[in-house]
Write an enzyme that holds these catalytic residues in place. Structure first.
Site, PDB file in Angstrom:
ATOM      1  N   ASP A 443      -2.830   2.214   2.116  1.00 34.47           N
ATOM      2  CA  ASP A 443      -2.493   1.497   3.350  1.00 34.47           C
ATOM      3  C   ASP A 443      -2.303   0.001   3.164  1.00 34.47           C
ATOM      4  O   ASP A 443      -1.834  -0.676   4.074  1.00 34.47           O
ATOM      5  CB  ASP A 443      -3.550   1.784   4.417  1.00 34.47           C
ATOM      6  N   TYR A 526      -4.033   6.765  11.825  1.00 29.10           N
ATOM      7  CA  TYR A 526      -5.461   6.502  11.691  1.00 29.10           C
ATOM      8  C   TYR A 526      -5.853   5.124  12.190  1.00 29.10           C
ATOM      9  O   TYR A 526      -5.092   4.166  12.059  1.00 29.10           O
ATOM     10  CB  TYR A 526      -5.893   6.609  10.229  1.00 29.10           C
TER      11      TYR A 526
END
Ligand SMILES: [Cu+2]
Length: 873
Positions: A443, A526
């Site tokens: 990420d 998320y």
């Protein structure tokens, strides 16, 4: 004055009926958790809580009619940082000045960068991808902070996407030294230089194929629309929806798409290709959970989108080389049909956040909340993003890749850590379908800084929290996110220490107050909550918690081993999360060592034992060892946690320290232990080609290396797409150098092995999807420094027949009326144009679109834009 009346209460039966407790504030535990509505119930004279059957809104009757005055202001107390924040990111004006400089720049041959504006650029243009503060060398900062030196020179990290170059390139530069007033930067500013930035990478070049976001999503959308247009009727029939706008073979663009694409990373192994698996999914709330049984593998390597092509497609485990081949099987009846997906209309809110189910008893009441009746206990320099609380102090900085970092973290005036910063957040999936089995998300590439979200006051952070902004200057332009960071003190609801005894000074307790710094990033599906919690004894807890949507998958029986069914046709896929943190310790100075403590079993015979138990004594002993070499410092926690890793300064002992020359270990050397908290895991699968060299930090629980300016990060923006040849190969940090009495960095992993369960639907829960590590003093002090706390009680043992008395150091909780809560508001993202003028609000819409990135291609495309895209013929 105190809110509490004098009162008497029996102690526990353990003490017998004669023991009595006497304090005016026996119920202090309650006070910080009362709701404003319940506040008056504690008025003097009231002897018991009201029964629970009072109707909501009923006015409480109190014995004492005195209305309290208003409480002190709970805003943070302004302060001035001891030094300027040398890590702070550029403000809008500074970024504008640097951007102008880059636009005007010409090299010795009179050539400039030929830049296109960030928001208009495509992959085929040159544009600015990042303008960000580059951290100054630590030696310069320590000279400034500790020896009254000059403030370090400031440099900017610049990333350019050079799509017009031959070959196209991602180029990184250092620009500086910048003038003291950066917003006054001019082209002639001397001795300003633009130099390639390579020394922080183990692979200095970044191939253009490894770029993360397409600069203009419409190329990808156009390509996929063209690919899917002939399949319009087939997807409607088989999957219950269509890709692209329209109802007639993708040509008339009437209705929004009912199917989206979700993409995977990595796009490449070493940069030699750019390919992606795309899975179709429903375009309804919670789309991340609603993957459909169709996957496409596409090649996007060429700089000419007209040359992009489909490699293969998979439907119901049948592989087709082309869409024509698939369509032929569909029309001639040889296609093995999959189950039809759950119909969106039948339960279209199951994956949303609307309240569901039966109301619980008394749930119509607001729950307790914390109130600082006596006013805040922390100070903030908002300009310098510097915070102090109860002996702790630190600076904050904010960056595109990983968001918040903490610097110069001091406890009682001593630097404990020079830097605390997250490095990478890895998620590795498994599955029996092409998408899950090929997904490895890192990420950092997506940007956990640009995906930091405004916090929801009262939910993400307590009502009293101080909210701070964050700013980034990226391919998305300058984004100012209000309420991005919250800081607050909280009552942990438990004593930090306590005892009940019978001799003088033995009985009492210290309140477990804590100070929290928090941000939340929503990276596609998320939500990651980053917490840094400071405690009174010198402990720092670093914690990451996850929520938001699972990455779902299409359920069939072959998926049994790779996840859990959460709906008739959907499942959650098993995956590992590993989040790597950098802890640059400075324990009693920068000369530090790593001590590995292990507990070993021994059998000894000692002459004083009788025969009753046998001569052999079996017991454990402590074995202390200094790890002297980097190559021995890639570490796992010992089995059954029989041991500890401690960063010590062997030359600095606490009051009880002594030297043992034989072992060359200073006993009671001042140190900080790295204490595993919840779920201190590492990556499970260590041999995948998709994680070959780019996540080596994740393959051990922790590692300790010599701190270097050339090794600032364990990962990079582009590690995500280059597993075979990443810009930062963490293992290359570990090359046999001594780590004894050197400046050390500990790289520590948090994470979870996420085995999905039905309760992950609709969203993952932060109580289980969480991981932590505690950095805790280990002989750093001579005794527990939390004994300094005035928010503590000492009880005096009564004489027979007398009552207990308590001494609370004169600290009393005010009897006052807390301020009314502010009306709910949630800030809108603020954007700026390249010249620093306020941005077009429509850009915020584009930001949302980018937020879901490859997880929801077409998700936020607005209708007008997409209307203009014609399918390829
Ligand atoms: Cu997960």
């Amino acid at each position: 004055m105190s809110v509490f009346p004098a009162a008497k209460e029996d102690l526990s039966p353990l003490f017998g009926c004669a023991a009595r407790f006497k304090t005016r504030r026996f119920a202090i535990f309650f006070v910080l958790t009362v709701s404003a509505a319940a506040f008056l119930l504690f008025a003097p004279g009231l002897r018991q809580l009201r029964s629970l059957d009072i109707g909501v809104g009923e006015v409480a009757s109190v014995d004492d009619p005195v209305v309290p005055g208003r409480c002190a202001d709970t805003s943070a107390i302004p302060a001035t940082a001891p030094h300027e924040n040398v890590w702070k990111n550029f403000d809008v004006h500074e970024a504008v000045a640097i951007r102008r400089w880059l636009w005007a720049y010409k090299d010795a041959n009179g050539r400039g960068f030929n830049l296109t504006s960030e928001t208009a650029a495509t992959d085929l243009d040159n544009s600015i991808s990042l303008i960000e503060t580059f951290s100054p060398p630590k030696a310069d900062v320590l000279a400034y902070f500790d020896h009254d030196g000059e403030s370090p020179q400031r440099f900017a990290k610049i990333v350019l996407m050079l799509g017009r170059a031959s070959p196209p390139a991602i180029s990184q530069y250092l620009l500086g030294p910048l003038p003291s007033i950066i917003s006054a930067l001019t082209l002639s500013a001397a001795p300003l230089e633009l130099r390639p930035l390579k020394h922080i990478y183990t692979r200095p070049d970044v191939p253009y194929t490894a770029r993360i976001f397409p600069q203009n999503v419409s190329y990808t959308e156009k390509f996929l629309l063209g690919l899917m247009a002939p399949l319009h009727n087939a997807t409607q029939d088989l999957l219950g929806g269509v890709v692209g706008w329209g109802s007639g073979a993708g040509q008339d663009f009437i209705s929004p798409p009912t199917i989206l694409f979700s993409g995977t990373t990595p796009f490449s192994y070493d940069g030699s290709f750019r390919r992606m698996w795309l899975q179709l999914k429903q375009n309804t709330p919670g789309s991340y959970l609603k993957m459909l049984d169709m996957n496409l593998y596409v090649d996007l390597t060429s700089m000419d989108p007209a040359e992009w092509y489909l490699i293969r497609m998979v439907y119901n485990r049948q592989v087709f080389a082309t869409t024509e081949e698939f369509l032929e099987a569909y029309t001639n009846g040889t296609l093995k049909r999959s189950t039809r997906p759950d119909e969106p209309a039948s339960e279209d809110t199951w994956a949303g956040r609307e309240r569901k189910g039966t109301k619980r008893d008394l749930d119509e009441r607001a729950g307790p909340r914390q109130v600082s009746f006596n006013g805040p206990r922390f100070r903030v320099d908002e300009d310098n993003q510097w915070v102090s609380w109860m002996g702790w102090s630190f600076y904050l900085s904010f960056a595109r890749d990983m968001g918040l970092s903490l610097w110069d973290v001091r406890f009682r005036g001593e630097r404990i850590l020079y830097e605390i910063s997250p490095q990478e957040a890895l998620a590795v999936y498994s599955g029996s379908d092409p998408h899950q089995g090929s997904t490895v998300f890192l990420d950092r590439g997506f940007g956990m800084g640009i995906t930091t979200r405004s916090l929801i006051v009262g939910y993400d952070c307590p009502y009293e929290a101080l909210m701070l902004p964050a700013i980034t200057h990226t391919e998305s332009g300058t984004l100012l996110r209000q309420d991005a960071i919250c800081v607050f003190e909280r009552d942990s609801g438990k004593p930090l220490s306590r005892h009940t005894g019978y001799l003088r000074g033995e009985t009492g307790a210290t309140k477990g107050y804590e100070f929290v710094v928090r941000t939340i990033s929503t990276v596609g599906n998320y939500d990651y909550m980053f917490d840094y919690t400071f405690q009174l004894d010198g402990t720092i807890e670093v914690r990451i918690s996850a929520s938001g949507y699972l990455q779902g998958a299409w359920w069939d029986d072959t998926q049994m081993s790779y996840g859990t069914k959460i709906r008739d046709t959907y499942m959650g896929s098993v995956h590992d999360h590993v989040i790597n943190y950098k802890f640059d310790f400075d324990i009693a100075g920068t000369r530090n060592s790593l001590m590995a403590i292990s507990l070993e079993n021994e059998v000894v015979q000692l002459p004083w034992f009788e025969d009753d138990w046998g001569q052999d004594v079996r017991q454990q002993k402590i074995v202390r060892k200094i790890v002297t070499n980097e190559s021995e410092a890639l570490l796992d926690y010992p089995k059954n946690y029989e041991g500890a890793y401690v960063i010590v300064n062997q030359e600095e002992l606490n009051r009880w320290g002594y030297r043992t020359d034989a072992l060359l270990i200073n006993r009671s050397a001042r140190g900080y232990a790295i204490h595993p908290g919840m779920s201190p895991i590492r990556l499970t699968n260590l041999d995948s080609k998709r994680t070959e060299n780019n996540v080596n930090f994740a393959k051990h629980h922790l590692a300790v290396s010599r701190r270097k300016e050339s090794e600032p990060c364990s990962s990079s923006t582009w590690n995500i797409n280059l597993p075979g040849a990443p810009p930062v190969d963490f293992y290359k940090f570990f090359d046999g150098e001594s780590i004894e009495q050197e400046d050390l960095t500990a790289w520590v992993n948090l994470g979870t092995h996420h085995i999905p369960r039905a309760e992950d639907s609709p969203m993952t829960l932060t109580n289980i999807a969480t991981s932590s590590v505690l950095l805790t003093p280990f002989n750093f002090n001579d005794w527990d420094p939390a004994m300094e706390s005035m928010n503590a009680i000492l009880l005096t043992v009564p004489e027979p027949g007398e009552e207990w008395t308590g001494d609370e150091n004169g600290v009393e909780i005010e009897y006052c009326l807390p301020p009314r809560l502010k009306k709910f508001s949630y800030p809108v993202l603020t954007t700026f144009e390249e010249d620093g003028t306020p941005g077009d609000p429509a850009r915020v819409h584009q930001m949302r679109r980018q937020a879901e990135s490859y997880h929801a291609i077409f998700a936020a495309s607005d209708f007008q834009t997409s209307k203009a895209i014609q399918p390829r013929t």
